[in-house]
Design a protein around this motif. Structure first.
Motif, PDB file in Angstrom:
ATOM      1  N   PHE A  95     -97.946  -5.203  65.890  1.00 19.95           N
ATOM      2  CA  PHE A  95     -97.359  -4.358  66.915  1.00 19.95           C
ATOM      3  C   PHE A  95     -96.347  -3.406  66.283  1.00 19.95           C
ATOM      4  O   PHE A  95     -95.683  -3.750  65.305  1.00 19.95           O
ATOM      5  CB  PHE A  95     -96.684  -5.210  67.988  1.00 19.95           C
ATOM      6  CG  PHE A  95     -97.653  -6.039  68.776  1.00 19.95           C
ATOM      7  CD1 PHE A  95     -98.438  -5.460  69.754  1.00 19.95           C
ATOM      8  CD2 PHE A  95     -97.792  -7.393  68.544  1.00 19.95           C
ATOM      9  CE1 PHE A  95     -99.338  -6.214  70.488  1.00 19.95           C
ATOM     10  CE2 PHE A  95     -98.684  -8.161  69.269  1.00 19.95           C
ATOM     11  CZ  PHE A  95     -99.468  -7.563  70.247  1.00 19.95           C
ATOM     12  N   LEU A  96     -96.197  -2.234  66.869  1.00 20.72           N
ATOM     13  CA  LEU A  96     -95.278  -1.231  66.325  1.00 20.72           C
ATOM     14  C   LEU A  96     -93.839  -1.728  66.293  1.00 20.72           C
ATOM     15  O   LEU A  96     -93.112  -1.470  65.337  1.00 20.72           O
ATOM     16  CB  LEU A  96     -95.361   0.063  67.131  1.00 20.72           C
ATOM     17  CG  LEU A  96     -96.618   0.895  66.917  1.00 20.72           C
ATOM     18  CD1 LEU A  96     -96.606   2.115  67.832  1.00 20.72           C
ATOM     19  CD2 LEU A  96     -96.736   1.330  65.475  1.00 20.72           C
ATOM     20  N   GLU A  97     -93.411  -2.446  67.340  1.00 19.43           N
ATOM     21  CA  GLU A  97     -92.023  -2.902  67.371  1.00 19.43           C
ATOM     22  C   GLU A  97     -91.751  -3.994  66.344  1.00 19.43           C
ATOM     23  O   GLU A  97     -90.603  -4.262  66.015  1.00 19.43           O
ATOM     24  CB  GLU A  97     -91.610  -3.371  68.766  1.00 19.43           C
ATOM     25  CG  GLU A  97     -92.421  -4.499  69.321  1.00 19.43           C
ATOM     26  CD  GLU A  97     -93.578  -4.043  70.190  1.00 19.43           C
ATOM     27  OE1 GLU A  97     -94.223  -4.908  70.780  1.00 19.43           O
ATOM     28  OE2 GLU A  97     -93.866  -2.846  70.261  1.00 19.43           O
ATOM     29  N   ASP A  98     -92.791  -4.628  65.818  1.00 16.89           N
ATOM     30  CA  ASP A  98     -92.605  -5.657  64.801  1.00 16.89           C
ATOM     31  C   ASP A  98     -92.629  -5.090  63.379  1.00 16.89           C
ATOM     32  O   ASP A  98     -92.309  -5.792  62.429  1.00 16.89           O
ATOM     33  CB  ASP A  98     -93.695  -6.725  64.922  1.00 16.89           C
ATOM     34  CG  ASP A  98     -93.560  -7.527  66.202  1.00 16.89           C
ATOM     35  OD1 ASP A  98     -92.466  -7.529  66.782  1.00 16.89           O
ATOM     36  OD2 ASP A  98     -94.563  -8.137  66.620  1.00 16.89           O
ATOM     37  N   GLN A  99     -93.024  -3.842  63.237  1.00 16.78           N
ATOM     38  CA  GLN A  99     -93.107  -3.246  61.910  1.00 16.78           C
ATOM     39  C   GLN A  99     -91.734  -2.760  61.473  1.00 16.78           C
ATOM     40  O   GLN A  99     -90.964  -2.217  62.260  1.00 16.78           O
ATOM     41  CB  GLN A  99     -94.107  -2.097  61.911  1.00 16.78           C
ATOM     42  CG  GLN A  99     -95.521  -2.554  62.161  1.00 16.78           C
ATOM     43  CD  GLN A  99     -96.495  -1.396  62.239  1.00 16.78           C
ATOM     44  OE1 GLN A  99     -96.119  -0.246  62.145  1.00 16.78           O
ATOM     45  NE2 GLN A  99     -97.758  -1.713  62.425  1.00 16.78           N
ATOM     46  N   TYR A 143     -89.423  -0.266  59.922  1.00 14.93           N
ATOM     47  CA  TYR A 143     -89.419   1.176  59.669  1.00 14.93           C
ATOM     48  C   TYR A 143     -88.299   1.597  58.722  1.00 14.93           C
ATOM     49  O   TYR A 143     -88.266   2.718  58.258  1.00 14.93           O
ATOM     50  CB  TYR A 143     -89.271   1.941  60.995  1.00 14.93           C
ATOM     51  CG  TYR A 143     -88.016   1.585  61.741  1.00 14.93           C
ATOM     52  CD1 TYR A 143     -86.834   2.293  61.531  1.00 14.93           C
ATOM     53  CD2 TYR A 143     -87.992   0.526  62.636  1.00 14.93           C
ATOM     54  CE1 TYR A 143     -85.677   1.947  62.194  1.00 14.93           C
ATOM     55  CE2 TYR A 143     -86.843   0.181  63.309  1.00 14.93           C
ATOM     56  CZ  TYR A 143     -85.687   0.904  63.087  1.00 14.93           C
ATOM     57  OH  TYR A 143     -84.542   0.556  63.751  1.00 14.93           O
TER      58      TYR A 143
END
Length: 159
Positions: free
Chosen positions: A50-54, A56
């Protein structure tokens, strides 16, 4: 007429009772006709997570200083990093290996977000970023060294 009046309900009742005697998985069983099988749980995880788990944020350029301060119930890891220019934000010590020591070494990555616009370089004292992380005595069991990793270097402190 009387035969029809009693025969039709008797045949229908015996048919329904006979079909309900069928197995619970049978489609002939009228009890199962309007029953839902329930919601089947299916985990749909996108490729790459999921994007929120990546993560950045990148690593801070240099870890300048590391201190481990004793505290009630554990220790506070305090690190000072030096990014390449002004405006870096959202700094955090992110644990590696789910905050479990590997060969007695507890490792943290010094993560920091780059500013969304171009900023001046500034002097080193202006660019310093401080972060802290509390670690409980339970997690410190078996730890001989704490290491904080940056992009170009790492600092460690032995117990």
């Amino acid at each position: 007429m009387t035969l029809r009046r009693f025969a039709l309900p008797a045949v229908t009742t015996s048919l329904v009772l006979g079909l309900t005697a069928c197995g619970s998985t049978s489609n002939l069983n009228p009890v199962n006709w309007f029953r839902s099988d329930g919601v089947k749980a299916v985990a749909v995880i996108p490729e790459g997570g999921f994007l929120e788990d990546q993560e950045y944020r990148g690593l801070v350029t240099d870890v300048v200083e590391l201190q481990v301060l004793r505290s009630t119930g554990g220790a506070i890891i305090q690190a000072k990093g030096l990014p390449p220019r002004l405006g870096y934000w959202d700094a955090e010590l992110v644990p590696e290996n789910f905050e479990r020591p590997v060969d007695g070494v507890l490792t943290y990555m010094f993560r920091i977000s780059e500013p969304p616009y171009r900023t001046n370089t500034g002097r080193p004292k202006q660019r310093e970023v401080l972060v802290g992380q509390f670690v409980s005595n339970t997690k410190l069991q078996g730890v001989r060294m704490i290491r904080v990793v940056g992009e170009r270097n790492s600092r460690s402190s032995s117990r």
